[in-house]
Design a protein around this motif. Sequence first.
Motif, short mmCIF file in Angstrom:
data_model
loop_
_atom_site.label_atom_id
_atom_site.label_comp_id
_atom_site.label_asym_id
_atom_site.label_seq_id
_atom_site.Cartn_x
_atom_site.Cartn_y
_atom_site.Cartn_z
N LEU A 83 0.83 -1.24 -0.02
CA LEU A 83 0.05 -0.13 0.18
C LEU A 83 0.93 1.37 0.06
O LEU A 83 0.55 2.05 -0.86
N ALA A 84 1.94 1.21 0.93
CA ALA A 84 2.78 2.20 0.81
C ALA A 84 3.48 2.53 -0.47
O ALA A 84 3.53 3.99 -0.86
N LEU A 85 3.97 1.76 -1.11
CA LEU A 85 4.55 1.68 -2.28
C LEU A 85 3.74 2.17 -3.34
O LEU A 85 3.97 3.01 -4.17
N ALA A 86 2.45 1.68 -3.44
CA ALA A 86 1.52 2.11 -4.30
C ALA A 86 1.34 3.46 -4.24
O ALA A 86 1.23 4.42 -5.12
N ALA A 87 0.90 4.02 -2.96
CA ALA A 87 0.70 5.55 -2.58
C ALA A 87 1.76 6.43 -2.86
O ALA A 87 1.82 7.63 -3.64
N LEU A 88 3.11 5.94 -2.78
CA LEU A 88 4.29 6.66 -3.04
C LEU A 88 4.64 6.68 -4.64
O LEU A 88 4.99 7.68 -5.29
N SER A 89 4.33 5.74 -5.30
CA SER A 89 4.39 5.59 -6.67
C SER A 89 3.46 6.46 -7.41
O SER A 89 3.85 7.48 -8.40
N GLY A 90 2.17 6.55 -6.80
CA GLY A 90 1.08 7.74 -7.38
C GLY A 90 1.47 9.19 -7.17
O GLY A 90 1.49 10.02 -8.11
N LEU A 91 2.33 9.35 -6.05
CA LEU A 91 2.89 10.56 -5.71
C LEU A 91 4.08 10.93 -6.37
O LEU A 91 3.90 12.16 -7.06
N GLY A 92 4.86 9.90 -6.87
CA GLY A 92 5.94 10.19 -7.62
C GLY A 92 5.70 10.67 -9.24
O GLY A 92 6.08 11.31 -9.52
N LEU A 93 4.53 9.90 -9.31
CA LEU A 93 4.09 10.15 -10.91
C LEU A 93 3.63 11.52 -10.83
O LEU A 93 3.92 12.50 -11.99
N MET A 94 2.74 12.10 -10.06
CA MET A 94 2.34 13.26 -10.10
C MET A 94 3.63 14.52 -10.03
O MET A 94 3.44 15.40 -10.68
N LEU A 95 4.44 14.10 -9.22
CA LEU A 95 5.75 14.94 -9.20
C LEU A 95 6.40 14.97 -10.55
O LEU A 95 7.10 16.12 -10.90
N ASP A 96 6.61 13.78 -11.23
CA ASP A 96 7.21 13.61 -12.59
C ASP A 96 6.29 14.54 -13.56
O ASP A 96 6.94 15.24 -14.21
N ILE A 97 4.97 14.73 -13.38
CA ILE A 97 4.39 15.35 -14.43
C ILE A 97 4.30 16.79 -13.87
O ILE A 97 4.80 17.69 -14.86
N VAL A 98 4.55 17.19 -12.78
CA VAL A 98 4.90 18.63 -12.41
C VAL A 98 6.35 19.04 -12.90
O VAL A 98 6.37 20.09 -13.38
N GLU A 99 7.14 18.30 -12.69
CA GLU A 99 8.55 18.53 -13.16
C GLU A 99 8.73 18.53 -14.65
O GLU A 99 9.49 19.51 -15.13
N HIS A 100 8.19 17.52 -15.19
CA HIS A 100 8.35 17.31 -16.71
C HIS A 100 7.66 18.48 -17.53
O HIS A 100 8.42 19.14 -18.45
N PHE A 101 6.60 19.02 -17.06
CA PHE A 101 5.83 20.03 -17.54
C PHE A 101 6.18 21.48 -16.82
O PHE A 101 5.33 22.54 -17.42
#
Length: 250
Positions: free
Chosen positions: A102-120
């Motif tokens: 559960l923690a890794l799934a939540a962290l992965s989701g947060l990481g993906l959102m941060l990737d989007i913020v950083e990329h764009f």
Amino acid sequence: MAFYTLGLTFELVILLTVIVLAVWIYGIYFNFKKWGLGSTGYHDPLRRSFWLFLATWIHEAFKDGIWVFLRTVVLDVLLLRRTLARSPVRWVMHMSMFYGFLALAALSGLGLMLDIVEHFNLAGFAHEAEMVKGMMALPFDVFGYLLLFGSTIAISRRILIKFVRDNTSAYDALLIGAVFLITVTGFYAEWMRGNSFLVGNMFEYPIYAPHFALIHTLLALGLFALILPWSKYIHVIATPMTLIANRGGE
């Protein structure tokens, strides 16, 4: 983005993630409708209703009041007291896998959102997103080791204990093996990057790190979309819902 290789661009990864989430959400919707077939006392046109099932579950979950609901969530869902009463080893295994996953799934989701913020560079927060991602490295490793520990116990029990081994099907072995493989490939990618907690740069090999990261990502998305909603692993959702609806118990 060095993370993605072999022609899989960041935009394609975003699209793939959206597709995976859509499949997963439909899988949950499908299961809720299927479980609704077990309802009794309703007119046939309503028995396959997703919303009727959800409303029925909410009614049962809060039937004895908010205190009983909260007690069941804490003792039976979060602390797995029924599993602990049966087997302390299984309790450690399930707790490790449950919270690690559960923690890794939540962290992965947060990481993906941060990737989007950083990329764009959304709202000009690219730098802040990169800083937060750096702070997430340690929690990723800690919960990753927790999941690795739990999945190692699960595999060891199926190899070393005859009763468990005799009652393990190829299907069970595939699911446990998939979780273990996804965890190991994630760690190996981190080890190759040279920034893993406890291991450090012992296995640093940056050239191949993105390849293993990509393999780990594809395997994880495949497990999330193609296995979880359509296999016995749906018990990750079904079991807590059943315990809460029945108000738990010893």
